[in-house]
Design a protein around this motif. Structure first.
Motif: not given
Length: 342
Positions: A98, A125, A137, A148
């Motif tokens: 990530y 992200i 993201l 998200s």
């Protein structure tokens, strides 16, 4: 076309994203719960003038836990290795990593400042879609929730590079890469919980425990003493001497909510550490009072009613008095495990 989506969950701490991002990764796995409930007990209030983070949980290093492999880069390093940022992040996601970094949210859809004003803010992200040419993201949205969303590669690249021309460079040059560490191990640490609860009750400077690697944070109040600092903030706000900041009360509510969850966790262990429902009831009452105060802060934001601030200060005084009794009761129950004597 290739698509990668690494797992994330809604964390119980999201008022500050630097806490929320690592937690959204590790709490997707139940095996991280013993570590989580052993921590996030102490709070601190930064007494310096206009601090970026006035009041929140005290954690020595928010990126450090047994379940994350962490790599720290600087934006300047990307210039040295001369990688395109979009390709670099896609390669990281392919490896299960990530990416947490700052961007200019002027270019990020579903953000309050989108196409309105420039703002450096951190994002996490956790996926990409080559067919759609988008990254997935995590972060605060224009609906004031933690969720998200997606952004096109081209917009993200602009958001990344525009940090160089807005006024946040000094604090926004970090890039964290997180990867779930399947081999991590951590047992629930009752001794740590008891020691930190006592730090909270006695308002001790928990940062002094880490003086071997960093100077103590002597500019902060800790534990129960933070209520005096919070009351001072609301007095200043009521008198027009400071600005609105919902994070104070939101963090207070998160702390009480998490303490309730921690009590339930300790009750549900194979060998329960707390048998009294009275302890849970006290924790739930503190959570309810903190939520009432948080709701009043939102009411003040919408209607600018000074009476809401007066009521919030009343709640703070009530919570402080009841929490002292609650902490003493909780430590007394835990001392019966003969690990700790208070």
């Amino acid at each position: 076309m290739k698509k990668v989506l690494l797992p994330v969950v809604q964390p119980p701490i999201w008022g500050y994203q630097f806490f929320a991002f690592p937690l959204s990764i590790v709490l997707a796995h139940d095996k991280s719960l013993p570590w989580f409930y052993s921590n996030y007990i102490q709070v601190c209030y930064d007494k310096r003038s206009d601090p970026p983070i006035p009041f929140t949980f005290y954690i020595h290093d928010h990126t450090l836990n047994p379940w994350l492999h962490v790599e720290r880069l600087q934006r300047g390093t990307m210039g040295i290795i001369k990688r395109n940022i979009v390709e670099f992040i896609r390669d990281c996601l392919d490896e299960g990593m990530y990416c947490n970094l700052n961007v200019d949210e002027f270019f990020i859809p579903e953000r309050e400042v989108y196409r309105k004003s420039h703002l450096s803010h951190d994002i996490l992200i956790h996926g990409y879609d080559l067919e759609e040419q988008t990254f997935q993201l995590m972060g605060f949205t224009d609906k004031h929730n933690f969720a998200s969303t997606s952004v096109r590669f081209t917009d993200f690249e602009q958001a990344y590079h525009n940090i160089d021309v807005i006024d946040h460079q000094a604090v926004c040059d970090r890039i964290f890469l997180y990867k779930w560490n399947e081999s991590g191990q951590y047992d629930f640490d009752l001794t740590l919980v008891q020691e930190t609860l006592e730090d909270y009750l006695l308002s001790r400077n928990t940062s002094a425990r880490f003086r071997m690697v960093a100077s103590p944070w002597n500019h902060c109040d800790y534990g129960l003493k933070t209520y005096a600092s919070l009351l001072h903030y609301f007095e200043q706000l009521l008198n027009g001497h400071t600005g609105f900041d919902v994070r104070h009360i939101h963090s207070l509510w998160e702390h009480k909510s998490l303490m309730t969850a921690r009590i339930r966790y300790m009750q549900g262990l194979t060998q329960p550490l707390i048998s009294s429902d009275d302890v849970l009831a006290s924790a739930m009452e503190l959570e309810r009072l903190a939520l009432n105060a948080r709701n009043l802060m939102l009411k003040y934001y919408l209607h600018n009613t000074p009476q809401s601030l007066v009521r919030i200060m009343g709640y703070l005084e009530e919570i402080a008095a009841k929490e002292k009794l609650f902490m003493e009761k909780l430590l007394d129950h835990l001392s019966q495990n003969k690990v700790y004597s208070f």
